[in-house]
Design a protein around this motif. Sequence first.
Motif, short mmCIF file in Angstrom:
data_model
loop_
_atom_site.label_atom_id
_atom_site.label_comp_id
_atom_site.label_asym_id
_atom_site.label_seq_id
_atom_site.Cartn_x
_atom_site.Cartn_y
_atom_site.Cartn_z
N THR A 44 -0.90 55.44 -119.69
CA THR A 44 0.48 55.04 -119.44
C THR A 44 0.79 54.92 -117.96
O THR A 44 1.75 54.25 -117.58
CB THR A 44 1.45 56.05 -120.08
OG1 THR A 44 1.20 57.35 -119.53
CG2 THR A 44 1.29 56.09 -121.58
N LEU A 47 0.70 51.37 -116.75
CA LEU A 47 1.59 50.41 -117.41
C LEU A 47 3.03 50.68 -117.01
O LEU A 47 3.52 51.81 -117.14
CB LEU A 47 1.47 50.53 -118.93
CG LEU A 47 0.13 50.13 -119.56
CD1 LEU A 47 0.18 50.40 -121.05
CD2 LEU A 47 -0.19 48.68 -119.29
N GLY A 49 5.48 49.61 -118.63
CA GLY A 49 6.19 49.87 -119.89
C GLY A 49 5.81 51.15 -120.57
O GLY A 49 6.39 51.51 -121.60
N GLU A 53 5.16 50.46 -124.45
CA GLU A 53 4.33 49.25 -124.41
C GLU A 53 3.04 49.45 -125.18
O GLU A 53 2.58 48.57 -125.91
CB GLU A 53 4.04 48.87 -122.97
CG GLU A 53 3.28 47.56 -122.84
CD GLU A 53 3.14 47.09 -121.40
OE1 GLU A 53 2.34 46.16 -121.18
OE2 GLU A 53 3.81 47.64 -120.52
N ARG A 56 3.92 49.25 -128.82
CA ARG A 56 4.23 47.88 -129.27
C ARG A 56 2.97 47.11 -129.60
O ARG A 56 2.95 46.24 -130.48
CB ARG A 56 5.05 47.17 -128.18
CG ARG A 56 5.63 45.84 -128.60
CD ARG A 56 6.78 45.44 -127.70
NE ARG A 56 6.44 45.42 -126.29
CZ ARG A 56 5.92 44.35 -125.65
NH1 ARG A 56 5.71 43.23 -126.31
NH2 ARG A 56 5.65 44.41 -124.36
N GLN A 66 11.18 39.82 -128.25
CA GLN A 66 10.60 40.92 -127.49
C GLN A 66 9.33 40.48 -126.79
O GLN A 66 9.10 40.82 -125.62
CB GLN A 66 10.31 42.11 -128.41
CG GLN A 66 11.56 42.85 -128.87
CD GLN A 66 11.27 43.91 -129.91
OE1 GLN A 66 10.15 43.99 -130.44
NE2 GLN A 66 12.26 44.71 -130.24
N ARG A 67 8.48 39.70 -127.47
CA ARG A 67 7.25 39.22 -126.82
C ARG A 67 7.57 38.29 -125.66
O ARG A 67 6.90 38.32 -124.62
CB ARG A 67 6.36 38.51 -127.84
CG ARG A 67 5.78 39.44 -128.91
CD ARG A 67 4.67 38.77 -129.69
NE ARG A 67 5.13 37.62 -130.44
CZ ARG A 67 5.61 37.68 -131.69
NH1 ARG A 67 5.69 38.88 -132.29
NH2 ARG A 67 5.99 36.60 -132.32
N LEU A 70 9.40 40.80 -122.88
CA LEU A 70 8.61 41.92 -122.38
C LEU A 70 7.16 41.54 -122.09
O LEU A 70 6.45 42.28 -121.41
CB LEU A 70 8.64 43.07 -123.39
CG LEU A 70 10.02 43.68 -123.66
CD1 LEU A 70 9.93 44.71 -124.79
CD2 LEU A 70 10.57 44.33 -122.41
N PRO A 73 1.79 43.15 -124.82
CA PRO A 73 1.41 44.51 -124.42
C PRO A 73 -0.03 44.55 -123.95
O PRO A 73 -0.88 43.79 -124.42
CB PRO A 73 1.63 45.33 -125.69
CG PRO A 73 1.58 44.34 -126.81
CD PRO A 73 2.09 43.06 -126.26
N GLU A 122 11.31 50.70 -123.07
CA GLU A 122 10.36 49.92 -122.28
C GLU A 122 11.06 49.14 -121.17
O GLU A 122 10.58 49.08 -120.03
CB GLU A 122 9.57 48.97 -123.18
CG GLU A 122 8.47 48.21 -122.45
CD GLU A 122 7.60 47.36 -123.37
OE1 GLU A 122 6.90 46.47 -122.85
OE2 GLU A 122 7.62 47.58 -124.60
N LYS A 126 10.41 49.73 -117.12
CA LYS A 126 10.02 48.63 -116.24
C LYS A 126 11.03 48.44 -115.12
O LYS A 126 10.66 48.13 -113.97
CB LYS A 126 9.84 47.36 -117.05
CG LYS A 126 8.60 47.39 -117.93
CD LYS A 126 8.36 46.10 -118.69
CE LYS A 126 7.02 46.15 -119.42
NZ LYS A 126 6.74 44.91 -120.19
#
Length: 464
Positions: A44, A47, A49, A53, A56, A66-67, A70, A73, A122, A126
């Motif tokens: 993590t 990342l 997110g 993330e 996801r 969302q895709r 964000l 993933p 998320e 970010k």
Amino acid sequence: MLPTRVQRLVLLLSLCTQPVTGRLPRHMDTLVQIVEALEATNATEALAGGAPELGRALGGGGTPLQRAVLGAPAGAPAALGAEQRALLAELLRPGPEAAERGVVLAPDGSTVAVGPLLAGLEVGLKRAAGTPAAPAPGDPLYAVTLAEALGTSYLLARANGTRATLGPGGCWDDVEDPQVFTLVGPPSPVPDALANGALDGVLLGAQLAETPAPLAALLRGYYHPGAAGERAPSSFRRRRFGARTGPEKLEEEVAAALRLLRVLPATRSLLEDVGDEEAAAVARRAARDFVDAYVECPAVVPRCMWGARPYRGTPSALTPPLPFVYIHHTHEPGAPCRTFAACARAMRAMQRFHQDTRGWDDIGYSFVVGSDGYLYEGRGWHWVGAHTRGYNSRGYGVGYVGDYTASPPDADALALVRDAFLPCAVRTGRLRHNYTLRGHRQMGRTECPGDSLFREIETWHGFQ
């Protein structure tokens, strides 16, 4: 304080060596444990997110919007045990079954959809890391939590020639070991659990962006009561969201989501014959309906969630809108209930007393007010109660848990009825706009609802 590498290793070993005793409970505490396991890994840290993330990725990347907002993933989590991995994948997998399979039971008795909750987190992570979401109209925090589902709900209703609906709620098979959640009616794209998850995703995502914190600790602090008896912040999600987001703001965010859905390959067909003016009208209606249902009206814990016995005999129907509301205190239990578990116990105790000792068909009150931030369904909107002799068919009986002879209920509990329940009952056609509100003592020989509570309601709208 963030865990050291040694602490991370110890935590992961403990998670991997726990004996398998059956399926994991679909409870918020289980989700927090999964998030904690993900946060304990180095994965993590790379990342922006974080744990949401990684999660996801298990659910296929999220919804189309969302895709788009964000991004894809980075990879699926490898640190979870098989049961945790399987549960998280199911909780985050979009589709028709998500309304019943993508939810967990929170300690405050509410049911929360995990997808919008983690999507909001998320976004918050970010933002805190300075990693912007993909360019898109509107605020990504609303887009990935609520606006997509809300806009889609009303577009699908338009395409099918039906009236858009929100909800419904549902019931768990066992509040101690929740495994199966069942909706109480036909699903919409925005059932109650998704609304809860979206509200929480917006609130916690915004908090996280301003004040970064470990997610597991953030979630525990939000969903659990405080050590000194403070109510769980999640109990006040509707009020807090309303303070942050009015109908106009939500309308703007739904309209922005519709503009993005119009160009995404997976969703553009929903808007092929929808002009700009009609899209604006859809956004306006969706936002207004949502605010009416999930912000301005209070949440009511259904009978199935507090463990009600069946009604004895055949109930008599009320004929709304009713002209009266009668305020009571329960006297016994004599202390306020400040958690879902305590309020549910109080409801069961009152129902046993009313049925077994008084010989009534059911708990007498129409609704009961806890000091945990929630109303509890007694006989509800539709059935004649046994709360005010001689007047049961003419009004709703609302009882506060506790003895309020010497001191009044908490300010929040008073506001829940005065500022939310009563105006909502008028707007939804269950109570006349010129209703009369009275204390139980005005209708018979009793001290109910206690001197202190009676002095409070004397100042309320409709009191006579």
